[in-house]
Design a protein around this motif. Sequence first.
Motif, mmCIF file in Angstrom:
data_model
loop_
_atom_site.group_PDB
_atom_site.id
_atom_site.type_symbol
_atom_site.label_atom_id
_atom_site.label_comp_id
_atom_site.label_asym_id
_atom_site.label_seq_id
_atom_site.Cartn_x
_atom_site.Cartn_y
_atom_site.Cartn_z
ATOM 1 N N ASN A 98 0.843 -1.191 0.000
ATOM 2 C CA ASN A 98 0.000 0.000 0.000
ATOM 3 C C ASN A 98 0.879 1.241 0.000
ATOM 4 O O ASN A 98 1.547 1.545 0.995
ATOM 5 N N THR A 99 0.902 1.957 -1.125
ATOM 6 C CA THR A 99 1.740 3.150 -1.220
ATOM 7 C C THR A 99 1.249 4.266 -0.306
ATOM 8 O O THR A 99 2.047 5.055 0.207
ATOM 9 N N TYR A 100 -0.048 4.377 -0.096
ATOM 10 C CA TYR A 100 -0.598 5.417 0.773
ATOM 11 C C TYR A 100 -0.125 5.232 2.211
ATOM 12 O O TYR A 100 0.164 6.201 2.913
ATOM 13 N N GLU A 101 -0.026 3.984 2.666
ATOM 14 C CA GLU A 101 0.410 3.702 4.030
ATOM 15 C C GLU A 101 1.913 3.434 4.128
ATOM 16 O O GLU A 101 2.396 2.959 5.164
ATOM 17 N N ASN A 102 2.653 3.694 3.037
ATOM 18 C CA ASN A 102 4.115 3.570 3.044
ATOM 19 C C ASN A 102 4.572 2.121 3.252
ATOM 20 O O ASN A 102 5.648 1.871 3.795
ATOM 21 N N ILE A 103 3.791 1.170 2.815
ATOM 22 C CA ILE A 103 4.145 -0.236 2.969
ATOM 23 C C ILE A 103 4.481 -0.809 1.593
ATOM 24 O O ILE A 103 3.604 -0.929 0.729
ATOM 25 N N GLU A 104 5.741 -1.132 1.394
ATOM 26 C CA GLU A 104 6.147 -1.755 0.133
ATOM 27 C C GLU A 104 5.663 -3.196 0.076
ATOM 28 O O GLU A 104 5.126 -3.646 -0.932
ATOM 29 N N PHE A 105 5.872 -3.906 1.184
ATOM 30 C CA PHE A 105 5.381 -5.292 1.277
ATOM 31 C C PHE A 105 5.287 -5.658 2.756
ATOM 32 O O PHE A 105 6.187 -5.364 3.548
ATOM 33 N N GLY A 106 4.181 -6.285 3.106
ATOM 34 C CA GLY A 106 4.006 -6.719 4.488
ATOM 35 C C GLY A 106 3.039 -7.881 4.569
ATOM 36 O O GLY A 106 2.220 -8.094 3.676
ATOM 37 N N TYR A 107 3.163 -8.619 5.656
ATOM 38 C CA TYR A 107 2.227 -9.732 5.865
ATOM 39 C C TYR A 107 2.042 -9.965 7.359
ATOM 40 O O TYR A 107 2.872 -9.558 8.183
ATOM 41 N N ARG A 108 0.933 -10.603 7.676
ATOM 42 C CA ARG A 108 0.609 -10.983 9.056
ATOM 43 C C ARG A 108 0.021 -12.381 9.057
ATOM 44 O O ARG A 108 -0.866 -12.686 8.248
ATOM 45 N N VAL A 109 0.515 -13.223 9.957
ATOM 46 C CA VAL A 109 -0.015 -14.568 10.148
ATOM 47 C C VAL A 109 -0.448 -14.685 11.602
ATOM 48 O O VAL A 109 0.362 -14.431 12.512
#
Length: 438
Positions: free
Chosen positions: A270-281
């Motif tokens: 999400n470019t708006y939230e400054n996240i290039e790549f992320g994940y949650r398990v």
Amino acid sequence: MEYNTRIFIEKFFCNNLFFCLVVLIYFFNISSLFSQENGITIIKEERIEENTEKNEDLISVFLDCPCDNAYVRQELNFVNFARDPQLAKLHLFVTRQNTGSGGRLYTLSFIGKEEFEGVDNNLSYTSVQTNTQDEERKGITAMLKLGLIPYIAQTSLAENITVDITGIPETRKPDEDPWNNWIFEVYGGLSFTEETSTSSLDIRYGFSADYVTETWRIRLRPYFNYNQRDYVKDEENIRSVLHRNGFNGRVVRSISDHWSTGIFTNIISNTYENIEFGYRVAPAIEYSLLPYKEALRTEYTVAYSIGFVQRNYLEETIYDKVEESLYNHSLQIGVRVLEPWGTVRAGVEGSHYLHDLNKNRLSLNGRLSLRVFQGLSVDFYSRYDYVRDQLSLPKGDTSLEDVLLQQRQLATTYGVSLSIGLGYSFGSIYNNVVNTRL
């Protein structure tokens, strides 16, 4: 006998076009007195006179159904439909839920009042995914007719109604399901606008897969969004581009009538939230105060999850991070009540990161649809977020251009949204006439 008489009349007048049309119209109107669905035929032998000043034998009914109300009122021409539940002797309260196969389960509650006080009944109707809208409304109407029989049997109209059960199916094995309970959907959309100095392009597409049985519930949701805005100022072109792509997945297993456990997976860019790549398990567990099978109208649940979070940022954050690995957990309490007086949905969720308890969030939301008194209904919705977990905020000042173009997320400590709607109806007590003309 009736069929032979009809053939005789049609043959007798078939040489005269005018009389033939009259006969066809006559039998078309007569045939509307008969309705046959699912092997159950309810025959009304005498039509109630529409011009009588009072139809005291007709039960006053309030229809509260997420269905084709006009069609239902047209088919149930042996009751009076009241415009408000306070004016009715019988409340038909219908709720709808989606089934695992992509269909809909309708729960029909018949709630008696006045002389029918305490005479309540519940029926259900399942509309499969392949049903057309017409097949679905016919099925609902047939079940409503069946449920009305005990009440009409207590009036003088009982002698005018005959119930005939035919075509009872033999017991057989269910057809094989080549998809093994999986339901798939592909969606996409595009919109484009352009003016002299501005233009916009929005693209969204995705895929979904659902698997639902008595024991398992699996949901997979990849999604993709692209938003582009172009502005021309002093012959200079300014472009704003936002991406929001991700994946939501869950696997839930029923343990008992009250307990369920599962695992949740989220992937995001999400470019708006400054996240290039992320994940949650995150594994999770849920407890329902009422047995799940009995929680169609009232539901109270408590859910807890604990998860691992990994993020890579587009820009260095205010905490001097370009990537980080975290753990967080959350507790959620939910309430859902569906009653003739209205609907209540409410929830509260608290979460925080385990490395720093000050990085937390509290969310409260509620929705109330309330019938205040005769004819008046009020709808409320509210949400409040206490925000202290914006770990992805980019370092540095945010320019006015970024704010106006919504390029960057801004810091905040709370978020509030409120809405209210008001509706009032008045006029004739009964509304039995159906008119769909322009």
